[in-house]
Design an enzyme around this catalytic site. Structure first.
Site, PDB file in Angstrom:
ATOM      1  N   LYS A  18      23.283 -10.661  24.410  1.00 40.09           N
ATOM      2  CA  LYS A  18      22.436 -12.090  23.785  1.00 40.09           C
ATOM      3  C   LYS A  18      22.106 -12.978  25.047  1.00 40.09           C
ATOM      4  CE  LYS A  18      25.328 -13.978  21.178  1.00 40.09           C
ATOM      5  NZ  LYS A  18      26.003 -14.860  19.965  1.00 40.09           N
ATOM      6  N   LYS A  20      21.373 -11.865  28.059  1.00 39.83           N
ATOM      7  CA  LYS A  20      20.093 -11.040  28.700  1.00 39.83           C
ATOM      8  C   LYS A  20      18.903 -11.350  27.906  1.00 39.83           C
ATOM      9  CE  LYS A  20      23.245  -8.162  31.339  1.00 39.83           C
ATOM     10  NZ  LYS A  20      23.603  -6.754  31.704  1.00 39.83           N
ATOM     11  N   LEU A  21      19.121 -10.934  26.562  1.00 40.38           N
ATOM     12  CA  LEU A  21      17.649 -11.136  25.767  1.00 40.38           C
ATOM     13  C   LEU A  21      17.146 -12.527  25.852  1.00 40.38           C
ATOM     14  CD1 LEU A  21      18.673  -8.374  23.409  1.00 40.38           C
ATOM     15  CD2 LEU A  21      16.863  -8.180  25.045  1.00 40.38           C
ATOM     16  N   ARG A  75      20.038  -7.847  17.142  1.00 45.99           N
ATOM     17  CA  ARG A  75      18.726  -7.829  16.652  1.00 45.99           C
ATOM     18  C   ARG A  75      17.501  -8.459  17.328  1.00 45.99           C
ATOM     19  NH1 ARG A  75      19.941  -8.570  10.654  1.00 45.99           N
ATOM     20  NH2 ARG A  75      20.333  -6.351  10.783  1.00 45.99           N
ATOM     21  N   GLU A 111      12.928   5.614   3.343  1.00 47.29           N
ATOM     22  CA  GLU A 111      12.430   5.653   2.019  1.00 47.29           C
ATOM     23  C   GLU A 111      12.977   4.625   1.196  1.00 47.29           C
ATOM     24  OE1 GLU A 111      13.490   8.076  -2.011  1.00 47.29           O
ATOM     25  OE2 GLU A 111      15.011   7.120  -0.892  1.00 47.29           O
ATOM     26  N   HIS A 118      14.533   1.049  16.210  1.00 48.17           N
ATOM     27  CA  HIS A 118      16.137   1.020  16.589  1.00 48.17           C
ATOM     28  C   HIS A 118      16.348   1.763  17.977  1.00 48.17           C
ATOM     29  CE1 HIS A 118      17.763   0.758  12.217  1.00 48.17           C
ATOM     30  NE2 HIS A 118      17.001  -0.117  12.477  1.00 48.17           N
ATOM     31  N   GLU A 137      23.878  -1.070  19.254  1.00 47.08           N
ATOM     32  CA  GLU A 137      22.414  -0.690  18.485  1.00 47.08           C
ATOM     33  C   GLU A 137      21.596  -1.954  18.936  1.00 47.08           C
ATOM     34  OE1 GLU A 137      21.355   1.409  14.465  1.00 47.08           O
ATOM     35  OE2 GLU A 137      21.603  -0.798  14.129  1.00 47.08           O
TER      36      GLU A 137
HETATM   37  P1  0O2 Z   1      24.836  -3.357   8.300  1.00 45.22           P
HETATM   38  O1  0O2 Z   1      25.505  -3.886   7.218  1.00 45.22           O
HETATM   39  O2  0O2 Z   1      23.570  -4.015   8.777  1.00 45.22           O
HETATM   40  O3  0O2 Z   1      25.936  -3.219   9.570  1.00 45.22           O
HETATM   41  P2  0O2 Z   1      21.199   7.301   9.620  1.00 45.22           P
HETATM   42  O4  0O2 Z   1      22.407   8.507   9.255  1.00 45.22           O
HETATM   43  O5  0O2 Z   1      20.324   7.542  10.914  1.00 45.22           O
HETATM   44  O6  0O2 Z   1      20.387   7.203   8.295  1.00 45.22           O
HETATM   45  P3  0O2 Z   1      22.804   5.144  10.760  1.00 45.22           P
HETATM   46  O7  0O2 Z   1      23.216   6.142  11.578  1.00 45.22           O
HETATM   47  O8  0O2 Z   1      23.633   4.339  10.032  1.00 45.22           O
HETATM   48  O9  0O2 Z   1      22.086   5.821   9.574  1.00 45.22           O
HETATM   49  O10 0O2 Z   1      21.370   4.573  11.333  1.00 45.22           O
HETATM   50  P4  0O2 Z   1      20.200   3.713  10.947  1.00 45.22           P
HETATM   51  O11 0O2 Z   1      19.379   4.433   9.694  1.00 45.22           O
HETATM   52  O12 0O2 Z   1      19.440   3.547  12.008  1.00 45.22           O
HETATM   53  O13 0O2 Z   1      20.832   2.474  10.137  1.00 45.22           O
HETATM   54  C1  0O2 Z   1      21.608   1.561  11.241  1.00 45.22           C
HETATM   55  C2  0O2 Z   1      21.448   0.283  10.540  1.00 45.22           C
HETATM   56  O14 0O2 Z   1      20.147  -0.149  10.238  1.00 45.22           O
HETATM   57  C3  0O2 Z   1      22.026  -0.143   9.191  1.00 45.22           C
HETATM   58  O15 0O2 Z   1      23.291  -0.588   9.584  1.00 45.22           O
HETATM   59  C4  0O2 Z   1      21.306  -1.420   8.665  1.00 45.22           C
HETATM   60  O16 0O2 Z   1      21.462  -2.486   9.363  1.00 45.22           O
HETATM   61  C5  0O2 Z   1      19.756  -1.044   9.102  1.00 45.22           C
HETATM   62  N1  0O2 Z   1      19.208  -0.184   8.010  1.00 45.22           N
HETATM   63  C6  0O2 Z   1      18.988   1.063   8.113  1.00 45.22           C
HETATM   64  N2  0O2 Z   1      18.442   1.524   6.854  1.00 45.22           N
HETATM   65  C7  0O2 Z   1      18.139   0.281   6.136  1.00 45.22           C
HETATM   66  C8  0O2 Z   1      17.807  -0.038   4.705  1.00 45.22           C
HETATM   67  O17 0O2 Z   1      17.171   0.651   4.091  1.00 45.22           O
HETATM   68  N3  0O2 Z   1      17.827  -1.323   4.484  1.00 45.22           N
HETATM   69  C9  0O2 Z   1      18.213  -2.358   5.045  1.00 45.22           C
HETATM   70  N4  0O2 Z   1      18.355  -3.467   4.798  1.00 45.22           N
HETATM   71  N5  0O2 Z   1      18.936  -2.012   6.602  1.00 45.22           N
HETATM   72  C10 0O2 Z   1      18.650  -0.897   7.048  1.00 45.22           C
HETATM   73  P5  0O2 Z   1      24.520  -0.447   8.309  1.00 45.22           P
HETATM   74  O18 0O2 Z   1      25.826  -0.027   8.806  1.00 45.22           O
HETATM   75  O19 0O2 Z   1      23.915   0.225   7.156  1.00 45.22           O
HETATM   76  O20 0O2 Z   1      24.526  -2.041   7.704  1.00 45.22           O
END
Ligand code: 0O2
Length: 202
Positions: A18, A20-21, A75, A111, A118, A137
């Site tokens: 935080k 640094k950004l 973020r 989808e 990311h 992340e």
């Molecule tokens: P939270 O509550 O935000 O912490 P993958 O196996 O690659 O599909 P992975 O490993 O979880 O999934 O990575 P991905 O897809 O990069 O998603 C990580 C985070 O991105 C999520 O964390 C969300 O914050 C956000 N994200 C991904 N897809 C969506 C989506 O369809 N809608 C929304 N609103 N956010 C999304 P968490 O742990 O799911 O949730």
């Protein structure tokens, strides 16, 4: 499990990122240049969410720190789509962490309609027990993408991941509208930036 001890380095990472950004943002302001960063938020994933994700993905507890890559989450929210890629380039050129994965959900929309960029990084952090490398992340998205994702996230929470079809269809329309808003704003980006420069000079 001693969650406090496990999560302490992640809290440290989130705070450091935080600072640094925000520092990057401030430097653009000193130089009176358009900052590609509008604002930054960060969090350590709550234990309840970590456990839910582990259960859903069948991740054993001893693999949580390697398999759940967003325990530390930062973020970066930008005004324009171009700004996202400027931030990406700036992060790629940094020496204080290693990028291990990049996912472009802007070019490859999810989808659900989700759009965002990311980056998974390995961040070395100093603890009282020595140096530890932890995963974090970084999500980079526009204000419009953030608006959509925040609302969709709330609905997902409310419906426990099973959003009714009618609302899902509306969310898809909203995702397209947000994308169009970003495209339209990009077309008048120079005008907007010029107006904002005049505004800040006052
Ligand atoms: P939270 O509550 O935000 O912490 P993958 O196996 O690659 O599909 P992975 O490993 O979880 O999934 O990575 P991905 O897809 O990069 O998603 C990580 C985070 O991105 C999520 O964390 C969300 O914050 C956000 N994200 C991904 N897809 C969506 C989506 O369809 N809608 C929304 N609103 N956010 C999304 P968490 O742990 O799911 O949730």
């Amino acid at each position: 499990m001693n969650w406090e001890a496990i999560l302490a380095p992640y809290t440290q990472v989130v705070e450091e990122l935080k600072v640094k950004l925000k520092g990057m943002r401030a430097q653009f302001e000193y130089e009176a240049r358009h900052s590609p960063i509008e604002f930054i938020t960060a969090r350590v994933k709550p234990v309840k969410s970590i456990l839910e994700k582990a259960e859903k993905r069948q991740i054993p507890l001893d693999r949580i720190e390697t398999d759940i890559q967003d325990i530390a989450g930062v973020r970066v929210v930008c005004q324009f789509v171009d700004d996202i890629y400027t931030v990406v380039d700036m992060l790629r050129s940094r020496q204080d962490f290693t990028i291990i994965e990049e996912k472009d959900y802007i070019a490859n929309e999810k989808e659900s309609g989700y759009r965002s960029y990311h980056m998974i990084i390995e961040y070395p952090v100093e603890t009282i027990h020595g140096n530890k490398v932890v995963l974090a992340e970084i999500q980079i998205r526009t204000l419009a993408m953030n608006f959509w994702a925040t609302n969709e996230h709330s609905l997902n929470y409310k419906y426990k991941g099973r959003i009714p079809a009618e609302i899902k269809a509306r969310l898809h329309l909203a995702a397209e509208a947000a994308f169009m808003l970003d495209e339209e704003m990009s077309k008048i980006k120079t005008e907007i930036q010029e107006a904002q420069r005049i505004f800040y000079r006052k």
